[in-house]
Motif scaffolding. Structure first.
Motif, PDB file in Angstrom:
ATOM      1  N   THR A  68      -1.954  15.606 -13.967  1.00 48.16           N
ATOM      2  CA  THR A  68      -0.787  14.858 -14.429  1.00 48.16           C
ATOM      3  C   THR A  68       0.366  14.920 -13.444  1.00 48.16           C
ATOM      4  OG1 THR A  68      -0.090  16.819 -15.644  1.00 48.16           O
ATOM      5  CG2 THR A  68      -1.348  15.177 -16.855  1.00 48.16           C
ATOM      6  N   SER A  69       0.216  15.752 -12.393  1.00 48.54           N
ATOM      7  CA  SER A  69       1.307  15.841 -11.425  1.00 48.54           C
ATOM      8  C   SER A  69       1.502  14.540 -10.667  1.00 48.54           C
ATOM      9  CB  SER A  69       1.028  16.976 -10.430  1.00 48.54           C
ATOM     10  OG  SER A  69      -0.186  16.724  -9.748  1.00 48.54           O
ATOM     11  N   SER A  70       0.444  13.668 -10.614  1.00 47.13           N
ATOM     12  CA  SER A  70       0.556  12.405  -9.884  1.00 47.13           C
ATOM     13  C   SER A  70       1.171  11.301 -10.720  1.00 47.13           C
ATOM     14  CB  SER A  70      -0.837  11.950  -9.403  1.00 47.13           C
ATOM     15  OG  SER A  70      -1.681  11.707 -10.513  1.00 47.13           O
ATOM     16  N   VAL A  71       1.360  11.554 -12.044  1.00 49.20           N
ATOM     17  CA  VAL A  71       1.938  10.533 -12.902  1.00 49.20           C
ATOM     18  C   VAL A  71       3.406  10.372 -12.532  1.00 49.20           C
ATOM     19  CG1 VAL A  71       2.499   9.898 -15.271  1.00 49.20           C
ATOM     20  CG2 VAL A  71       0.329  11.033 -14.750  1.00 49.20           C
ATOM     21  N   GLY A  72       3.845   9.129 -12.364  1.00 48.68           N
ATOM     22  CA  GLY A  72       5.234   8.898 -12.021  1.00 48.68           C
ATOM     23  C   GLY A  72       5.506   8.901 -10.538  1.00 48.68           C
ATOM     24  N   THR A  73       4.481   8.881  -9.695  1.00 50.60           N
ATOM     25  CA  THR A  73       4.668   8.824  -8.246  1.00 50.60           C
ATOM     26  C   THR A  73       4.390   7.414  -7.741  1.00 50.60           C
ATOM     27  OG1 THR A  73       2.385   9.467  -7.788  1.00 50.60           O
ATOM     28  CG2 THR A  73       4.013  11.243  -7.992  1.00 50.60           C
ATOM     29  N   PHE A  74       4.945   7.114  -6.578  1.00 47.77           N
ATOM     30  CA  PHE A  74       4.793   5.795  -5.988  1.00 47.77           C
ATOM     31  C   PHE A  74       4.277   5.926  -4.564  1.00 47.77           C
ATOM     32  CE2 PHE A  74       7.861   5.294  -9.367  1.00 47.77           C
ATOM     33  CZ  PHE A  74       7.537   4.063  -9.934  1.00 47.77           C
ATOM     34  N   GLU A  75       3.390   5.012  -4.182  1.00 48.01           N
ATOM     35  CA  GLU A  75       2.846   4.977  -2.826  1.00 48.01           C
ATOM     36  C   GLU A  75       3.423   3.765  -2.098  1.00 48.01           C
ATOM     37  OE1 GLU A  75       0.796   7.147  -1.495  1.00 48.01           O
ATOM     38  OE2 GLU A  75       0.247   8.337  -3.254  1.00 48.01           O
ATOM     39  N   ARG A  76       3.951   4.005  -0.905  1.00 46.44           N
ATOM     40  CA  ARG A  76       4.435   2.916  -0.066  1.00 46.44           C
ATOM     41  C   ARG A  76       3.759   3.020   1.291  1.00 46.44           C
ATOM     42  NH1 ARG A  76       9.473   4.718  -2.307  1.00 46.44           N
ATOM     43  NH2 ARG A  76      10.341   3.227  -3.798  1.00 46.44           N
ATOM     44  N   GLU A  77       3.534   1.862   1.911  1.00 48.43           N
ATOM     45  CA  GLU A  77       2.853   1.848   3.212  1.00 48.43           C
ATOM     46  C   GLU A  77       3.589   0.928   4.172  1.00 48.43           C
ATOM     47  OE1 GLU A  77      -1.223  -0.095   4.685  1.00 48.43           O
ATOM     48  OE2 GLU A  77      -1.568   1.740   3.520  1.00 48.43           O
ATOM     49  N   SER A  78       3.646   1.321   5.450  1.00 44.25           N
ATOM     50  CA  SER A  78       4.256   0.503   6.485  1.00 44.25           C
ATOM     51  C   SER A  78       3.386   0.577   7.735  1.00 44.25           C
ATOM     52  CB  SER A  78       5.671   1.005   6.807  1.00 44.25           C
ATOM     53  OG  SER A  78       6.259   0.218   7.838  1.00 44.25           O
ATOM     54  N   VAL A  79       3.425  -0.487   8.523  1.00 38.83           N
ATOM     55  CA  VAL A  79       2.688  -0.527   9.787  1.00 38.83           C
ATOM     56  C   VAL A  79       3.695  -0.478  10.924  1.00 38.83           C
ATOM     57  CG1 VAL A  79       1.127  -1.869  11.252  1.00 38.83           C
ATOM     58  CG2 VAL A  79       0.806  -1.850   8.765  1.00 38.83           C
ATOM     59  N   ILE A  80       3.471   0.393  11.887  1.00 38.93           N
ATOM     60  CA  ILE A  80       4.377   0.538  13.021  1.00 38.93           C
ATOM     61  C   ILE A  80       4.353  -0.740  13.856  1.00 38.93           C
ATOM     62  CG2 ILE A  80       4.833   1.825  15.148  1.00 38.93           C
ATOM     63  CD1 ILE A  80       3.698   4.290  13.759  1.00 38.93           C
ATOM     64  N   GLN A  81       5.534  -1.291  14.110  1.00 37.68           N
ATOM     65  CA  GLN A  81       5.676  -2.523  14.879  1.00 37.68           C
ATOM     66  C   GLN A  81       6.036  -2.201  16.321  1.00 37.68           C
ATOM     67  OE1 GLN A  81       4.924  -5.366  13.282  1.00 37.68           O
ATOM     68  NE2 GLN A  81       4.706  -4.253  11.348  1.00 37.68           N
ATOM     69  N   SER A  82       5.808  -3.172  17.196  1.00 34.21           N
ATOM     70  CA  SER A  82       6.195  -3.003  18.592  1.00 34.21           C
ATOM     71  C   SER A  82       7.703  -2.782  18.686  1.00 34.21           C
ATOM     72  CB  SER A  82       5.789  -4.242  19.400  1.00 34.21           C
ATOM     73  OG  SER A  82       6.186  -4.124  20.742  1.00 34.21           O
ATOM     74  N   GLY A  83       8.109  -1.760  19.414  1.00 34.87           N
ATOM     75  CA  GLY A  83       9.522  -1.437  19.562  1.00 34.87           C
ATOM     76  C   GLY A  83      10.045  -0.481  18.515  1.00 34.87           C
ATOM     77  N   ASP A  84       9.226  -0.110  17.542  1.00 41.35           N
ATOM     78  CA  ASP A  84       9.635   0.823  16.489  1.00 41.35           C
ATOM     79  C   ASP A  84       9.851   2.225  17.049  1.00 41.35           C
ATOM     80  OD1 ASP A  84      10.010  -0.489  14.133  1.00 41.35           O
ATOM     81  OD2 ASP A  84       7.991  -0.173  13.364  1.00 41.35           O
ATOM     82  N   THR A  85      10.795   2.939  16.458  1.00 44.87           N
ATOM     83  CA  THR A  85      10.841   4.391  16.564  1.00 44.87           C
ATOM     84  C   THR A  85      10.287   4.943  15.264  1.00 44.87           C
ATOM     85  OG1 THR A  85      13.054   4.548  15.610  1.00 44.87           O
ATOM     86  CG2 THR A  85      12.887   4.259  18.014  1.00 44.87           C
ATOM     87  N   LEU A  86       9.966   6.211  15.254  1.00 43.45           N
ATOM     88  CA  LEU A  86       9.456   6.800  14.017  1.00 43.45           C
ATOM     89  C   LEU A  86      10.515   6.724  12.925  1.00 43.45           C
ATOM     90  CD1 LEU A  86       7.077   8.152  12.701  1.00 43.45           C
ATOM     91  CD2 LEU A  86       7.900  10.364  13.534  1.00 43.45           C
ATOM     92  N   SER A  87      11.766   6.862  13.307  1.00 44.96           N
ATOM     93  CA  SER A  87      12.853   6.804  12.322  1.00 44.96           C
ATOM     94  C   SER A  87      12.946   5.417  11.691  1.00 44.96           C
ATOM     95  CB  SER A  87      14.176   7.176  12.987  1.00 44.96           C
ATOM     96  OG  SER A  87      15.240   7.081  12.074  1.00 44.96           O
ATOM     97  N   SER A  88      12.843   4.361  12.506  1.00 46.17           N
ATOM     98  CA  SER A  88      12.957   2.999  11.956  1.00 46.17           C
ATOM     99  C   SER A  88      11.755   2.670  11.074  1.00 46.17           C
ATOM    100  CB  SER A  88      13.069   1.981  13.084  1.00 46.17           C
ATOM    101  OG  SER A  88      11.900   1.973  13.900  1.00 46.17           O
ATOM    102  N   ALA A  89      10.567   3.169  11.445  1.00 40.66           N
ATOM    103  CA  ALA A  89       9.386   2.924  10.616  1.00 40.66           C
ATOM    104  C   ALA A  89       9.502   3.641   9.276  1.00 40.66           C
ATOM    105  CB  ALA A  89       8.127   3.396  11.353  1.00 40.66           C
ATOM    106  N   LEU A  90      10.065   4.855   9.278  1.00 43.08           N
ATOM    107  CA  LEU A  90      10.245   5.594   8.027  1.00 43.08           C
ATOM    108  C   LEU A  90      11.304   4.938   7.144  1.00 43.08           C
ATOM    109  CD1 LEU A  90      10.126   9.246   9.418  1.00 43.08           C
ATOM    110  CD2 LEU A  90       8.380   8.111   8.039  1.00 43.08           C
ATOM    111  N   SER A  91      12.299   4.323   7.761  1.00 47.09           N
ATOM    112  CA  SER A  91      13.359   3.662   6.978  1.00 47.09           C
ATOM    113  C   SER A  91      12.804   2.516   6.158  1.00 47.09           C
ATOM    114  CB  SER A  91      14.459   3.152   7.912  1.00 47.09           C
ATOM    115  OG  SER A  91      15.101   4.221   8.570  1.00 47.09           O
ATOM    116  N   ARG A  92      11.774   1.818   6.682  1.00 44.81           N
ATOM    117  CA  ARG A  92      11.195   0.704   5.928  1.00 44.81           C
ATOM    118  C   ARG A  92      10.463   1.187   4.679  1.00 44.81           C
ATOM    119  NH1 ARG A  92       9.861  -1.302  11.057  1.00 44.81           N
ATOM    120  NH2 ARG A  92       7.678  -0.682  10.839  1.00 44.81           N
ATOM    121  N   LEU A  93      10.146   2.468   4.621  1.00 46.69           N
ATOM    122  CA  LEU A  93       9.486   3.026   3.444  1.00 46.69           C
ATOM    123  C   LEU A  93      10.489   3.469   2.377  1.00 46.69           C
ATOM    124  CD1 LEU A  93       6.759   5.170   5.257  1.00 46.69           C
ATOM    125  CD2 LEU A  93       6.400   3.064   3.982  1.00 46.69           C
TER     126      LEU A  93
END
Length: 438
Positions: A68-93
């Motif tokens: 039941t620990s997974s109840v109420g959680t959300f999964e988000r996914e992003s694909v790294i784009q050309s020119g992305d930094t890790l910070s900008s890719a994480l911001s889209r999530l």
């Protein structure tokens, strides 16, 4: 009724009576055949609207929920784009900026930040109110990295995934360009580049390509959980140029060094590459007297000019030591390499030097040393390339350049054991796959 009596009665009937009797007999005899069909019908004028529907209610016990620990959680996914930094890719999530800073402070994530690649996926798991629970980074050459929240910090662990390497075989035919043909054949650019580099000591892909040339390649692809994630390495290749076949097979010596040879054991790594650029065109040839496009008077042109866009990679044409890397007069930005056999090569009008290129640095054949530009006495982006022997300029396109050492006899048996299978497969590819393309 006996048959004799039936015949007598029939004879005494009138024509009309006889026809009625036969129709009756046929109708009666058909009942066993059509009775099954009639059983599925409804009698005429049957009223089906008076049937009262009945509702049945039954209690069903639901199984107890686990995890039941997974109840109420959300999964988000992003694909790294050309020119992305890790910070900008994480911001889209939709990860909070403070959480991103905490993630980037984690050793494993900080190391990953400098090697992110476009096309890789990042998956985040958060609570309903947006608190980060875990984040998963897809990597091309290793299992995915999962970073989980633990107390006030994060811990990193590699995912237990099924990684495997598969061997792929492809063939193609040149219609316009090498990369156009490899794209049509579904061959990754990485493998196409390896093929071009492997044959670069025997073929000039700027001038030698002919429409109708054919090629076959055998290479590896890395898979994760049954899905391709990255191209591996070229194992064997054949290129048929103007009817002449060129073949290459990969050989690993007892010390782990890998090089390409012909199936007969001759090294394809010549002393020098034919060109410092992968793909370009000759815009000005070696000449004892040429009108200089900038100064306007005639003077010797001591090298060959290759036209290419600014930023095109320039490669060392042979193993060497850097003896100069800087700016020099009309050469603009210049790199001079000194080779073990007394040869020197010049690379001029560069826009920039590759990282670490400085005087005294050893470089290997094919290593990127600089980038095409238009510095110095230049009217447009190109590379000026010279070959000098004992200080005297030689025509790079005409001089006979030294070869590399052949395979030693002691390694012959090991070579044949490793490469015989690839040679056989190249023969099969030439006889089957290419015929299917006609």
């Amino acid at each position: 009724m006996p048959l004799t009596k039936l015949r007598i009665l029939t004879d005494r009937m009138t024509g009309a009576e006889r026809r009625f009797s036969l129709r009756t007999l046929v109708a009666l005899s058909s009942l066993p055949l059509f009775g099954v069909v009639a059983a599925f019908g409804l009698a005429p004028d049957t009223n089906t609207l008076d049937i009262t529907p009945e509702t049945i209610t039954e209690a069903i016990a639901l199984p107890a929920l686990t995890g039941t620990s997974s109840v109420g959680t959300f999964e988000r996914e992003s694909v790294i784009q050309s020119g992305d930094t890790l910070s900008s890719a994480l911001s889209r999530l939709k990860i909070d900026d403070l959480e991103i800073q905490r993630l980037l402070a984690t050793d494993a994530v900080r190391q990953l930040a400098s090697s992110i690649r476009a096309g890789r996926r990042i998956q985040a798991t958060t609570t309903q109110d947006g608190q980060l629970l875990a984040i998963r980074f897809e990597r091309s050459d290793a299992p995915a990295l999962t970073v989980r929240q633990q107390g006030d910090g994060f811990v990193a662990e590699e995912s237990s995934e099924l990684l495997e390497t598969r061997v792929v075989m492809r063939s193609g035919r040149i219609l316009s360009s090498l990369f156009g043909a490899t794209d049509s054949a579904g061959i990754p650019d990485k493998i196409a580049n390896q093929m071009a580099e492997t044959f670069s000591t025997s073929l000039d892909f700027r001038d030698d390509l002919r429409r109708g040339d054919t090629f076959s390649v055998i290479y590896t692809v890395n898979y994760r959980n049954g899905e391709p994630i990255a191209a591996g390495k070229l194992l064997a290749a054949e290129f048929v140029n103007a009817g002449k076949p060129y073949r290459a097979v990969l050989f690993r010596d007892p010390f782990g060094r890998e090089d390409y040879y012909t199936p007969e054991g001759e090294s394809l790594k010549k002393g020098f590459l034919r060109s410092p650029l992968e793909f370009s065109r000759v815009t000005s040839s070696f000449s004892n007297s040429r009108k200089h496009p900038v100064f306007g008077f005639h003077r010797a042109h001591t090298g060959v000019d290759f036209g290419a866009p600014t930023g095109t990679r320039v490669k060392a044409t042979g193993d060497a030591t850097v003896v100069f890397a800087g700016r020099r007069g009309g050469y603009g930005n210049l790199v001079i390499l000194r080779h073990s056999n007394g040869y020197e090569t010049y690379y001029a009008h560069l826009s920039a030097f590759a990282s670490g290129i400085r005087s005294g640095r050893a470089v290997g054949q094919g290593q990127v040393i600089a980038y095409v530009g238009t510095t110095g006495a230049s009217t447009g982006p190109h590379l000026h390339y010279e070959v000098r022997i004992a200080g005297r300029p030689q025509n790079p396109m005409a001089i006979k350049l030294p070869g590399s050492q052949p395979l030693v006899a002691a390694q012959r048996a090991r070579f044949l054991e490793q490469t015989a299978n690839w040679s056989d497969k190249l023969g099969l590819l030439r006889g089957t796959n290419l015929a299917a393309l006609d």
